[in-house]
Motif scaffolding. Structure first.
Motif, PDB file in Angstrom:
ATOM      1  N   GLU A  27      -4.312  21.216  11.054  1.00  0.00           N
ATOM      2  CA  GLU A  27      -4.650  19.828  11.370  1.00  0.00           C
ATOM      3  C   GLU A  27      -4.462  19.050  10.089  1.00  0.00           C
ATOM      4  O   GLU A  27      -4.958  19.444   9.027  1.00  0.00           O
ATOM      5  CB  GLU A  27      -6.091  19.725  11.873  1.00  0.00           C
ATOM      6  N   TRP A  28      -3.737  17.939  10.189  1.00  0.00           N
ATOM      7  CA  TRP A  28      -3.361  17.244   8.968  1.00  0.00           C
ATOM      8  C   TRP A  28      -3.026  15.796   9.284  1.00  0.00           C
ATOM      9  O   TRP A  28      -2.527  15.492  10.368  1.00  0.00           O
ATOM     10  CB  TRP A  28      -2.132  17.954   8.393  1.00  0.00           C
ATOM     11  N   GLN A  29      -3.330  14.918   8.354  1.00  0.00           N
ATOM     12  CA  GLN A  29      -2.889  13.526   8.485  1.00  0.00           C
ATOM     13  C   GLN A  29      -2.626  12.960   7.107  1.00  0.00           C
ATOM     14  O   GLN A  29      -3.167  13.441   6.112  1.00  0.00           O
ATOM     15  CB  GLN A  29      -3.918  12.673   9.211  1.00  0.00           C
ATOM     16  N   TYR A  30      -1.778  11.959   7.091  1.00  0.00           N
ATOM     17  CA  TYR A  30      -1.431  11.308   5.836  1.00  0.00           C
ATOM     18  C   TYR A  30      -1.040   9.879   6.137  1.00  0.00           C
ATOM     19  O   TYR A  30      -0.296   9.622   7.080  1.00  0.00           O
ATOM     20  CB  TYR A  30      -0.251  12.045   5.176  1.00  0.00           C
ATOM     21  N   GLY A  31      -1.549   8.970   5.350  1.00  0.00           N
ATOM     22  CA  GLY A  31      -1.204   7.567   5.526  1.00  0.00           C
ATOM     23  C   GLY A  31      -0.971   6.907   4.181  1.00  0.00           C
ATOM     24  O   GLY A  31      -1.595   7.276   3.182  1.00  0.00           O
ATOM     25  N   ARG A  32      -0.059   5.959   4.170  1.00  0.00           N
ATOM     26  CA  ARG A  32       0.223   5.177   2.951  1.00  0.00           C
ATOM     27  C   ARG A  32       0.446   3.733   3.328  1.00  0.00           C
ATOM     28  O   ARG A  32       0.977   3.430   4.400  1.00  0.00           O
ATOM     29  CB  ARG A  32       1.476   5.694   2.243  1.00  0.00           C
ATOM     30  N   LEU A  33       0.070   2.869   2.425  1.00  0.00           N
ATOM     31  CA  LEU A  33       0.304   1.448   2.632  1.00  0.00           C
ATOM     32  C   LEU A  33       1.789   1.150   2.431  1.00  0.00           C
ATOM     33  O   LEU A  33       2.444   1.732   1.562  1.00  0.00           O
ATOM     34  CB  LEU A  33      -0.538   0.623   1.664  1.00  0.00           C
ATOM     35  N   THR A  34       2.303   0.231   3.233  1.00  0.00           N
ATOM     36  CA  THR A  34       3.717  -0.123   3.170  1.00  0.00           C
ATOM     37  C   THR A  34       4.122  -0.569   1.769  1.00  0.00           C
ATOM     38  O   THR A  34       5.172  -0.148   1.258  1.00  0.00           O
ATOM     39  CB  THR A  34       4.029  -1.242   4.184  1.00  0.00           C
ATOM     40  N   ASP A  35       3.303  -1.396   1.148  1.00  0.00           N
ATOM     41  CA  ASP A  35       3.632  -1.876  -0.204  1.00  0.00           C
ATOM     42  C   ASP A  35       3.814  -0.718  -1.180  1.00  0.00           C
ATOM     43  O   ASP A  35       4.723  -0.733  -2.011  1.00  0.00           O
ATOM     44  CB  ASP A  35       2.542  -2.825  -0.716  1.00  0.00           C
ATOM     45  N   ASP A  36       2.961   0.311  -1.073  1.00  0.00           N
ATOM     46  CA  ASP A  36       3.065   1.463  -1.971  1.00  0.00           C
ATOM     47  C   ASP A  36       4.334   2.264  -1.702  1.00  0.00           C
ATOM     48  O   ASP A  36       4.997   2.725  -2.638  1.00  0.00           O
ATOM     49  CB  ASP A  36       1.837   2.368  -1.822  1.00  0.00           C
ATOM     50  N   VAL A  37       4.685   2.432  -0.424  1.00  0.00           N
ATOM     51  CA  VAL A  37       5.895   3.179  -0.078  1.00  0.00           C
ATOM     52  C   VAL A  37       7.128   2.442  -0.588  1.00  0.00           C
ATOM     53  O   VAL A  37       8.017   3.039  -1.209  1.00  0.00           O
ATOM     54  CB  VAL A  37       5.997   3.407   1.441  1.00  0.00           C
ATOM     55  N   LEU A  38       7.194   1.153  -0.346  1.00  0.00           N
ATOM     56  CA  LEU A  38       8.365   0.372  -0.753  1.00  0.00           C
ATOM     57  C   LEU A  38       8.486   0.258  -2.266  1.00  0.00           C
ATOM     58  O   LEU A  38       9.596   0.138  -2.789  1.00  0.00           O
ATOM     59  CB  LEU A  38       8.326  -1.013  -0.110  1.00  0.00           C
ATOM     60  N   ALA A  39       7.382   0.328  -2.981  1.00  0.00           N
ATOM     61  CA  ALA A  39       7.418   0.216  -4.440  1.00  0.00           C
ATOM     62  C   ALA A  39       7.753   1.540  -5.119  1.00  0.00           C
ATOM     63  O   ALA A  39       8.092   1.555  -6.299  1.00  0.00           O
ATOM     64  CB  ALA A  39       6.067  -0.293  -4.952  1.00  0.00           C
ATOM     65  N   GLY A  40       7.689   2.635  -4.391  1.00  0.00           N
ATOM     66  CA  GLY A  40       7.933   3.952  -4.980  1.00  0.00           C
ATOM     67  C   GLY A  40       9.393   4.197  -5.304  1.00  0.00           C
ATOM     68  O   GLY A  40      10.285   3.449  -4.893  1.00  0.00           O
ATOM     69  N   ASP A  41       9.634   5.265  -6.061  1.00  0.00           N
ATOM     70  CA  ASP A  41      10.987   5.676  -6.415  1.00  0.00           C
ATOM     71  C   ASP A  41      11.498   6.632  -5.345  1.00  0.00           C
ATOM     72  O   ASP A  41      11.158   7.808  -5.345  1.00  0.00           O
ATOM     73  CB  ASP A  41      10.994   6.355  -7.783  1.00  0.00           C
ATOM     74  N   TRP A  42      12.288   6.124  -4.431  1.00  0.00           N
ATOM     75  CA  TRP A  42      12.767   6.924  -3.310  1.00  0.00           C
ATOM     76  C   TRP A  42      13.711   8.029  -3.748  1.00  0.00           C
ATOM     77  O   TRP A  42      13.922   8.996  -3.033  1.00  0.00           O
ATOM     78  CB  TRP A  42      13.431   6.042  -2.270  1.00  0.00           C
ATOM     79  N   SER A  43      14.308   7.915  -4.917  1.00  0.00           N
ATOM     80  CA  SER A  43      15.228   8.964  -5.367  1.00  0.00           C
ATOM     81  C   SER A  43      14.490  10.282  -5.556  1.00  0.00           C
ATOM     82  O   SER A  43      15.108  11.350  -5.497  1.00  0.00           O
ATOM     83  CB  SER A  43      15.932   8.549  -6.658  1.00  0.00           C
TER      84      SER A  43
END
Length: 176
Positions: free
Chosen positions: A77-93
Motif C-alpha cells: 500500500e503506497w501513495q505519493y503526491g507532489r505539488l505541481t509547482d514543485d514538479v515543474l520546477a524540478g530537473d526532469w533530466s
C-alpha cells in the motif's frame, strides 16, 4: 424469456456496468476513472483537491496511490503526491536514467516476472525470449543501478516496496 424478464435483465446489467465504472467518465477530454467507489467516480481526486485547497496550492498537484497484491502474494500500500509547482520546477533530466532503465521490453518483462515470484537470475534465465544469462545480468544491473530492483546477498532480486506502485502506475500510464 418474455419481454418483461428481458427488460429487467437488461436494467440489472446496465446498473451493474454503471456501478463498475465501465462507462465514459465525465470531466473533460481524456478523463478516465475505471475504478469507482459508490456514486463518487472521482473519490480519490476529490479528496486530493480538498488537501490541495488546505495547502493553498493554486496550481494543483499530482497524486498516485495503490493497494496491490502481486501474483507472488506480497501486499503493498503506497501513495505519493507532489505539488505541481514543485514538479515543474524540478530537473526532469534526473528522471531520464530511470526511464531509460525501464525503456526496454526485456527489462519490463523481468520486472513483471520478479513481481510474480521469479526472483533469481537462474529462474529468469529459464524464460523464453529474455536472452543469455550474461544479457540477463546486464539488464538486472541496469535495473538495480537505477533503484528499480534490489539484490540480496543470496542472489535474489526484488522490486523495492516503494517502487511497486510507481512501476504499475508507469505501465498503466503507458497503456492509456
Amino acid at each position: 424469456m418474455d419481454l418483461e424478464a428481458r427488460v429487467a435483465d437488461l436494467e440489472r446489467r446496465l446498473a451493474a456496468l454503471e456501478r463498475s465504472g465501465d462507462r465514459p467518465a465525465a470531466g473533460g477530454a481524456g478523463a478516465t476513472a475505471p475504478v469507482t467507489a459508490g456514486d463518487d467516480t472521482y473519490w480519490a481526486l476529490n479528496t486530493w483537491r480538498e488537501r490541495l485547497a488546505d495547502l493553498e496550492a493554486e496550481a494543483g498537484g499530482v497524486l498516485y496511490t495503490g493497494a496491490v497484491r502481486t501474483p507472488a502474494g506480497k501486499r503493498y500500500e503506497w501513495q505519493y503526491g507532489r505539488l505541481t509547482d514543485d514538479v515543474l520546477a524540478g530537473d526532469w533530466s534526473d528522471a531520464a536514467e530511470s526511464f531509460a532503465a525501464l525503456g526496454q521490453p526485456v527489462r519490463l518483462r523481468l520486472m513483471r516476472e520478479i513481481l510474480a515470484g521469479r526472483c533469481t537470475a537462474a529462474e529468469l534465465t529459464e524464460l523464453d525470449g529474455v536472452g543469455t544469462s550474461g544479457q540477463i545480468y546486464h539488464h538486472l544491473r541496469q535495473l538495480t543501478g537505477t533503484g528499480w530492483l534490489r539484490s540480496s546477498a543470496r542472489g535474489r532480486y526484488e522490486v523495492p516496496a516503494e517502487r511497486v506502485v510507481p512501476l504499475l502506475v508507469m505501465v498503466t500510464a503507458a497503456e492509456g
